[in-house]
Motif scaffolding. Structure first.
Motif, mmCIF file in Angstrom:
data_model
loop_
_atom_site.group_PDB
_atom_site.id
_atom_site.type_symbol
_atom_site.label_atom_id
_atom_site.label_comp_id
_atom_site.label_asym_id
_atom_site.label_seq_id
_atom_site.Cartn_x
_atom_site.Cartn_y
_atom_site.Cartn_z
ATOM 1 N N PRO A 5 0.830 -1.208 0.000
ATOM 2 C CA PRO A 5 0.000 0.000 0.000
ATOM 3 C C PRO A 5 0.862 1.255 0.000
ATOM 4 O O PRO A 5 2.027 1.228 0.394
ATOM 5 N N ASP A 6 0.267 2.346 -0.459
ATOM 6 C CA ASP A 6 0.917 3.658 -0.398
ATOM 7 C C ASP A 6 0.700 4.205 1.015
ATOM 8 O O ASP A 6 -0.434 4.458 1.431
ATOM 9 N N VAL A 7 1.785 4.363 1.762
ATOM 10 C CA VAL A 7 1.702 4.847 3.142
ATOM 11 C C VAL A 7 2.059 6.332 3.157
ATOM 12 O O VAL A 7 3.108 6.735 2.647
ATOM 13 N N PHE A 8 1.202 7.151 3.752
ATOM 14 C CA PHE A 8 1.466 8.597 3.773
ATOM 15 C C PHE A 8 0.812 9.223 4.999
ATOM 16 O O PHE A 8 -0.056 8.627 5.646
ATOM 17 N N PHE A 9 1.247 10.432 5.326
ATOM 18 C CA PHE A 9 0.654 11.195 6.422
ATOM 19 C C PHE A 9 -0.199 12.310 5.840
ATOM 20 O O PHE A 9 0.252 13.078 4.989
ATOM 21 N N LEU A 10 -1.412 12.398 6.323
ATOM 22 C CA LEU A 10 -2.368 13.388 5.854
ATOM 23 C C LEU A 10 -2.365 14.580 6.802
ATOM 24 O O LEU A 10 -2.561 14.414 8.013
ATOM 25 N N GLN A 16 -0.911 15.265 11.980
ATOM 26 C CA GLN A 16 -0.863 14.310 10.872
ATOM 27 C C GLN A 16 -1.709 13.078 11.193
ATOM 28 O O GLN A 16 -1.833 12.681 12.351
ATOM 29 N N ARG A 17 -2.282 12.484 10.142
ATOM 30 C CA ARG A 17 -3.003 11.225 10.272
ATOM 31 C C ARG A 17 -2.349 10.205 9.336
ATOM 32 O O ARG A 17 -2.196 10.463 8.138
ATOM 33 N N LEU A 18 -1.971 9.081 9.899
ATOM 34 C CA LEU A 18 -1.382 8.028 9.084
ATOM 35 C C LEU A 18 -2.453 7.392 8.208
ATOM 36 O O LEU A 18 -3.535 7.041 8.687
ATOM 37 N N CYS A 19 -2.146 7.236 6.924
ATOM 38 C CA CYS A 19 -3.073 6.608 5.984
ATOM 39 C C CYS A 19 -2.359 5.538 5.173
ATOM 40 O O CYS A 19 -1.159 5.641 4.896
ATOM 41 N N LEU A 20 -3.096 4.522 4.770
ATOM 42 C CA LEU A 20 -2.617 3.501 3.855
ATOM 43 C C LEU A 20 -3.623 3.390 2.726
ATOM 44 O O LEU A 20 -4.821 3.171 2.973
#
Length: 267
Positions: A5-10, A16-20
């Protein structure tokens, strides 16, 4: 072959919120936002949720996971989060999903346990719901969480009046410690007021519950809640799937039958 998955912080108001993001190979058949359960149940269910996200992506669905404020690897402490914060995070997740899967494919909000209470709202657009073992009452969810401390104190022989004491502390605007989590009054009151009620334009609901018994039926509370959804025009398909209560087991357990049924349901 599984694609990572593409892991990024929103970004979220200076935090920040961690997203996958789990992307399908081609154009998405649907777009799915996953909302995790409450407190330690989130950690116990991470493995099963991750496997389900991968399975859905392989079946052509775009899936986004988000760690809510104070949870997992997102900013802030659990004790500083509020129910309003988490509702705002749902909107952040929807916006991020729109950016990464910008098409007209059906939108699904997928919740597990108390996560189902968080996603049921009028989002101003057509949505469908995927419920895993939904909790129909936030008041009951809070009660169950408070009982964790009562049970721990019972083992030490000192639980008399503890439930009332915890409720009094929260009502007075003070946080309490339960099973390693600091529960703040804002989060407690928001959870307690939440109900699994239909909102917005009617769509589809896939209602999946787990049981270790082959002949298990829905609980009366679930049947009553389902009728409320159906009475307002929602198409609800309830199913009981064989598998463990993986969000509450002592060891990490999986529910492959639930994942398979989920893929079938969204197809």
């Amino acid at each position: 072959m599984n694609t990572p998955p593409d892991v990024f912080f929103l970004p979220a108001d200076g935090e920040q919120r961690l997203c996958l993001f789990h992307a399908p190979a081609g154009e998405p058949r649907s777009r799915v936002l996953y909302l995790h359960p409450f407190a330690e149940e989130m950690n116990k269910s991470r493995r099963t949720a991750a496997l389900a996200c991968r399975a859905l992506a392989e079946a052509g669905h775009a899936v986004l996971q988000i760690d809510l404020r104070g949870c997992g690897d997102s900013s802030a402490d659990f004790g500083d989060a509020s129910w309003t914060d988490w509702q705002a995070d749902v909107r952040l997740g929807l916006h991020a999903l729109d950016e990464r899967a910008p098409n007209d494919a059906p939108l699904w909000l997928w919740g597990l346990r108390a996560g189902c209470l968080l996603v049921t709202a009028d989002w101003g657009r057509p949505v469908n719901y995927l419920f895993w073992q939904p909790m129909t009452s936030g008041k009951l969810a809070l009660q169950q969480f408070l009982r964790l401390k009562v049970a721990a104190e019972m083992a030490a022989g000192a639980s008399k009046g503890l439930m009332e004491q915890m409720k009094s502390e929260l009502a007075a605007g003070r946080s309490i410690e339960i099973a390693g989590y600091r529960l703040g009054p804002s989060l407690a009151s928001g959870l307690e007021a939440a109900k699994l009620n239909p909102a917005g334009a009617p769509g589809r609901v896939e209602w999946l519950e787990l049981s270790t018994r082959e002949d298990a039926l829905l609980t009366p509370a679930s049947e009553q809640a389902i009728k409320g959804w159906q009475d307002t025009g929602w198409t609800v398909r309830p199913q009981v799937v064989q598998g463990p209560s993986f969000w509450a087991t002592a060891e990490i357990e999986l529910a492959p039958a639930l994942i398979a049924r989920t893929v079938e349901a969204l197809a």
